[in-house]
Design an enzyme around this catalytic site. Structure first.
Site, PDB file in Angstrom:
ATOM      1  N   GLU A  70       2.468 -12.172   9.693  1.00  0.00           N
ATOM      2  CA  GLU A  70       1.311 -13.016  10.352  1.00  0.00           C
ATOM      3  C   GLU A  70       0.489 -13.081   9.287  1.00  0.00           C
ATOM      4  O   GLU A  70      -0.202 -11.894   8.784  1.00  0.00           O
ATOM      5  CB  GLU A  70       0.832 -12.379  11.642  1.00  0.00           C
ATOM      6  CG  GLU A  70      -0.266 -12.846  12.053  1.00  0.00           C
ATOM      7  CD  GLU A  70      -0.919 -12.197  13.303  1.00  0.00           C
ATOM      8  OE1 GLU A  70      -0.517 -11.217  13.676  1.00  0.00           O
ATOM      9  OE2 GLU A  70      -2.081 -12.908  13.797  1.00  0.00           O
ATOM     10  N   ASP A 124      -7.957   3.100   6.055  1.00  0.00           N
ATOM     11  CA  ASP A 124      -9.331   2.451   6.102  1.00  0.00           C
ATOM     12  C   ASP A 124     -10.086   3.710   5.843  1.00  0.00           C
ATOM     13  O   ASP A 124     -10.470   4.522   6.850  1.00  0.00           O
ATOM     14  CB  ASP A 124      -9.638   1.782   7.102  1.00  0.00           C
ATOM     15  CG  ASP A 124     -11.171   0.940   7.142  1.00  0.00           C
ATOM     16  OD1 ASP A 124     -11.585   1.026   5.865  1.00  0.00           O
ATOM     17  OD2 ASP A 124     -11.285   0.639   8.070  1.00  0.00           O
ATOM     18  N   ASP A 145     -14.284   4.105   5.184  1.00  0.00           N
ATOM     19  CA  ASP A 145     -15.605   3.411   5.080  1.00  0.00           C
ATOM     20  C   ASP A 145     -16.707   4.420   5.239  1.00  0.00           C
ATOM     21  O   ASP A 145     -16.707   5.419   5.798  1.00  0.00           O
ATOM     22  CB  ASP A 145     -15.708   2.704   6.572  1.00  0.00           C
ATOM     23  CG  ASP A 145     -16.866   1.644   6.439  1.00  0.00           C
ATOM     24  OD1 ASP A 145     -16.450   0.384   6.359  1.00  0.00           O
ATOM     25  OD2 ASP A 145     -17.963   1.886   6.384  1.00  0.00           O
ATOM     26  N   SER A 190     -12.663  -2.213  -0.624  1.00  0.00           N
ATOM     27  CA  SER A 190     -12.793  -2.957   0.516  1.00  0.00           C
ATOM     28  C   SER A 190     -13.915  -4.337   0.339  1.00  0.00           C
ATOM     29  O   SER A 190     -14.158  -5.114   1.203  1.00  0.00           O
ATOM     30  CB  SER A 190     -13.130  -2.400   1.859  1.00  0.00           C
ATOM     31  OG  SER A 190     -14.355  -1.856   1.583  1.00  0.00           O
TER      32      SER A 190
END
Ligand SMILES: [Zn+2]
Lengths: 502, 502
Positions: A128, A194, A196, A245
């Site tokens: 996807e 991830d 951040d 990112s």
């Protein structure tokens, strides 16, 4: 155009994984185990569609619900710091994006990376992709048989970014036409992480919000080192791609087959293994670990200690303000020691964090408290080091097989910077502020062409080779080649020898 | 295959089985020797059993699983659960060790084996049932695993042929303190044996950082072996349940089994416990047409509500009459007294109307009139909680059913308060129970509260075993237990006089 554009425009959150695909059953029906009676097996996984109709009807609703309710809410904060809004707007300029997808984006290697083989397989075709369009509409369940068709679609739609989801059991574009929805379920996806900077806001003093500098980037550097070491040494993963990112964080893609095939409960187990800090911003002790320290924490502490001294104490000076130093005191195990330190620091308001940190031992050794438990103090200091350095992961991102994550090499719409890979061997050298922006790169192509003109004889260069993208793409190419080599030998093993079931 | 299996259950079909099949069944049956007390239920049953056994064994297992679930609903600790379940298991599903040398070992293990598979069929149809079944079977397995004879347990584990690698002394020495630090065993760990398994086998231990990880392998201390075995049990059961679910539509064609399976799956919350009038009734209980008012203090809410409605309205509608009348029949109220009771209760009615419209129904329910079958079966049996909890909800003017289910929470609390229950904790618990649709738990909660003193007494003085205080699943059990608890001294005297009551 295939499938509907979502009716409500919505802006995905920065660097946040987008919501999931339909509810999944994680059962790997292909890994038949020995104890199953033969004829049940025959009736089981190979059984044809019509037998599951009822079950599937159930899933169908769920899917629709989830699809419609999973639209990200518009939470993107106005970008601040590095790029004023007016300038950032130009990064999504259609002409720039078209040129970027046409001339710079390394579709070929992206294809090989996801396809795990040079010739097209369902690993790529059933994968996807989700696009964020210039009008902020969000388009899910896209899939492409080849790299070329993906590229074509990108040049047509000019997405400000796109995300990568799981490989499904059937082509995501066909999911609505399937008679049974359970035939459409996620099978595999890289294990992702991830990190951040927002999660570090209570301990960084140099910047706030979306902006970063080299001082605070070192938090991301430490996190990468610790997580990478654990994934390699503890879990035995080899193919870990770290990616910037685009603004203030980093992503990891663990691409080993064993990682790609993990179900949610095992992804959750890894996330839990790596997670350490508990509790919100409301003060209190965030680190609560038993002794002796688990070897993973012991190793992390070895990596982090040095960073604590240089990057935290010196660069961030986190205990300078009175309320910050009283938080430090609250983490110490001895009231007598804390009050002695408190008196000392009240008398010297501008005392640096590094001095305050060494004061702890000095005052303790001077015998300021007669109740002092030196072992408890040592452990408390370890806990403090961990609180101020240990990776702060967005664990939810890692726990789900069907989460989507922004593709490497996308352009961050706020900064214009390309989401380039980070070489973990040289992670200390990575400077997010020198990562090229899309406009710089296009400029580099122009000036290369001007300087070298048509005079170039011999082979024709790809445009990205003429720019500072080259180093990053080369790194990615080598990473992908190594992965493919392993896949090839792994495949031979699987097909030749006995089953790989574990 | 399963289908064929259970086809053989039908006695009528036995004769149709040809010689070849018989041979086959025989051969299979010989494979199923029950060497171990514990069972991973890898091989489905192959021998013939009667429909009666099919149902009885399944219901007994259901009773055990229901009690286990009740323990979790009531937040019992593992220790409390183990001691509570010991006598339940002993009563409904005894499973003795080899060392007991019991002559019924094989029979016990066969029942355990068959009932597991029957319920597997009954509970594989929906995701929710599968999850509950898997959770409760896992609890049951863990319970038995824990109290298994340690040598027999070791032999059982050996028989499973897990490829768990033992950690060699050399490697243990090399890993040194890391091993013990990871497991949190400290000095204890030095004596410990260790296994090496792929970390995916012990995700919970990984998630909690309770094992050492090296390159994808988890080092599991011997004492965590249970975690490994239980996790494997669950993994295989879940997989098998999926497969059974896919094979199920075929089984549905079998019109003799599907009603039983359907009935079983409906009974999950409150197993359908039948109550027959031949069950021992307290010797000092002499119900007659004039003392029902006095006895009604021992009625469960469903019946006391009908009783007071009858008193208030001098009438009850059909289903209420049926539910209440059969309950009274279960109390041992004779037909003559029943007729008298109803005649008097409908005090505004002429004899003529009563005789014409009601007398026959009462006689019919006692089997005094009606067809042969009705007479032979002595009429109808009293309704169980399961029946009351699954029948259609009452319409206006009707009062039958289970008030915990049919009343709104506020009305329910008011009704309970009318019966004298004002304890806030109990009422809060009831609200929670019915909010989670655990109606029978709410009813048992009320019973435990209103008989607190007596229950403590029989427990403390060892007068009753725990299985005599199991979860109540039948209104008549509620009455009988209440009556006996409130007449403790008298009952014991009677018992010595009438041994045959037992
Ligand atoms: Zn900064």
């Amino acid at each position: 155009m295939p499938h509907s554009v979502t009716p409500e425009p919505a802006a995905p959150q920065e660097d946040v994984v987008l919501p999931d695909a339909p509810a999944s059953t994680d059962t790997d029906s292909s890994s038949a185990s020995d104890e199953t009676p033969g004829s049940v097996k025959a009736n089981g996984p190979t059984e044809s569609d019509k037998e599951n109709v009822k079950l599937d009807d159930m899933f169908d609703d769920e899917e629709d619900d989830e699809f419609s309710s999973s639209m990200p809410t518009s939470t993107e904060e106005p970008s601040q710091g590095a790029m004023p809004r007016a300038i950032s707007a130009k990064f999504s300029d259609p002409e720039i994006m078209r040129a970027f997808y046409q001339r710079l984006f390394p579709f070929r290697y992206l294809f090989q990376w996801l396809n795990h083989s040079p010739s097209p397989t369902t690993d790529f075709a059933h994968r996807e992709f989700a696009f964020t369009l210039p009008n902020d509409a969000y388009l899910r369940y896209q899939s492409f048989p080849t790299a070329d068709l993906l590229r074509k679609q990108c040049m047509q739609l000019l997405p400000s970014r796109f995300e990568i989801g799981p490989v499904y059991s059937t082509n995501p574009r066909d999911r609505k036409t399937l008679r049974k929805a359970s035939a459409f379920r996620p099978l595999a996806k890289e294990l992702v992480f991830d990190i951040d900077m927002t999660d570090y806001d209570d301990i960084r003093t140099c910047c706030t919000g979306a902006s970063i500098c080299n001082k605070c980037w070192s938090f991301i550097t430490m996190a990468i080192k610790v997580v990478d070491a654990a994934l390699r040494e503890d879990f035995g993963f080899k193919h870990i791609l770290w990616v910037y990112s685009g603004r203030r964080g980093a992503h990891a893609w663990v691409c080993d087959r064993r990682a790609r095939e993990l179900d949610d409960s095992k992804r959750r187990a890894i996330a839990g293994y790596l997670e350490l800090l508990k509790g919100g911003d409301k003060g209190g002790k965030k680190v609560n670990v038993k002794r002796p320290l688990h070897p993973h924490l012991e190793r992390s502490l070895r990596i982090l200690r040095e960073h604590f001294q240089s990057d935290v104490l010196t660069l961030q000076d986190p205990f300078l303000a009175p309320e910050k130093s009283s938080h430090l005191l609250s983490l110490l195990p001895d009231a007598g020691l804390s009050s002695a330190l408190s008196r000392k620091w009240d008398a010297a308001p501008n005392r640096s964090s590094a001095s305050k940190w060494s004061d702890i031992d000095t005052v303790a050794e001077s015998g300021a408290s007669n109740t002092l438990d030196t072992k408890a103090l040592k452990e408390a200091k370890q806990d403090i080091v961990l609180e101020y350095t240990y990776p702060r992961l967005d664990a939810e991102v890692s726990k789900k097989l069907n989460h989507l994550l922004k593709s490497p090499f996308c352009v961050h719409p706020g900064t214009g910077r390309v989401c380039v890979p980070i070489d973990v061997e040289r992670v200390e050298e990575f400077d997010p502020l020198s990562v090229p922006t899309v406009t710089e790169l296009l400029g580099e192509i122009d000036s290369w062409d001007t300087n070298n003109g048509k005079a170039e004889d011999g082979k024709k260069l790809d445009d990205w080779e003429k720019t500072s993208m080259k180093g990053y793409v080369d790194h990615f190419r080598v990473f992908v080649a190594t992965l493919l080599k392993d896949e090839k030998s792994g495949k031979r093993e699987r097909e030749g020898g006995d089953s790989m079931e574990f | 295959m399963l289908r064929q299996e259970f086809n053989r259950v039908d006695p009528k079909r036995r004769n149709n089985i040809d010689y070849k099949k018989r041979q086959f069944a025989q051969a299979n049956f010989e494979l199923q020797e029950y060497k171990h007390r514990l069972n991973f239920y890898a091989i489905p049953p192959t021998a013939e059993i009667t429909l009666e056994e099919f149902e009885e064994w399944a219901i007994n297992r259901l009773k055990v699983l229901g009690e286990l679930e009740a323990c979790t609903f009531r937040n019992r600790t593992p220790e409390e659960t183990a001691s509570y379940m010991a006598s339940i298991l002993d009563k409904y599903m005894p499973l003795r060790s080899n060392s007991s040398r019991s002559s019924t070992l094989d029979d016990e293990r066969k029942r355990d084996h068959y009932s597991h598979f029957i319920l597997r069929l009954a509970f594989s149809s929906t995701e929710d049932l599968r999850r509950r079944f898997s959770r409760l079977e896992t609890m049951l397995f863990r319970l038995r695993f824990k109290d298994d004879d340690s040598r027999e347990r070791a032999a059982f584990i050996d028989s499973l042929n897990f490829d768990w690698e033992k950690v060699s002394d050399a490697e243990r020495k090399e890993l040194g303190s890391e091993l013990t630090a990871a497991s949190g065993l400290g000095k204890w760990g030095e004596e410990e044996g260790w296994f090496k398994v792929e970390w995916e086998k012990v995700p919970e231990l990984v998630e909690q950082r309770r094992v050492l990880l090296k390159r994808g392998m988890a080092y599991v201390p011997q004492r965590e072996q249970m975690t490994l075995v239980v996790a494997e049990f669950t993994r295989r059961l879940d997989q098998n349940l999926e497969w059974t679910a896919r094979a199920l539509p075929r089984l549905d064609e079998d019109d003799r089994l599907s009603p039983i399976l359907h009935h079983l799956s409906k009974s999950f919350t409150a197993p359908d416990i039948s109550y027959s009038t031949s069950d021992a009734l307290p010797g000092n209980l002499h119900p007659n047409a004039s003392n029902i008012d006095a006895l009604s203090q021992h009625f469960p809410l469903c019946m006391s509500h009908l009783h007071s409605t009858l008193r208030a309205n001098a009438h009850l509608k059909h289903f209420g009459r049926l539910q209440y009348g059969l309950f009274l029949k279960g109390l041992g109220l004779s037909l003559e007294d029943a007729l008298l009771f109803w005649r008097r209760s409908f005090r505004n009615m002429t004899d003529e109307k009563f005789d014409k419209e009601y007398r026959y129904n009462v006689r019919h329910s006692y089997g005094d009139v009606g067809g042969d079958a009705n007479r032979r079966g002595r009429g109808y049996t009293p309704y169980s909680c399961q029946k009351l909890l699954t029948e259609a909800l009452p319409g206006t003017g009707q009062n039958h059913g289970c008030p915990y289910r049919t009343f709104s929470p506020d009305n329910l609390v008011a009704l309970l308060q009318n019966t004298g229950i004002s304890d806030r904790e109990v009422l809060k618990g009831v609200r929670e129970d019915v909010g989670k649709q655990r109606y029978h738990i709410a009813c048992n909660r009320v019973f435990d509260f209103t008989h607190k003193k007596e229950i403590k007494k029989v427990k403390d003085e060892g007068l009753w075993s725990a299985s005599e205080l199991d979860t109540i699943l039948h209104p008549n059990t509620y009455f009988k237990r209440s009556f006996m608890l409130k007449h403790l001294g008298e009952e014991r005297q009677k018992e010595t006089n009438s041994q045959d009551a037992a």
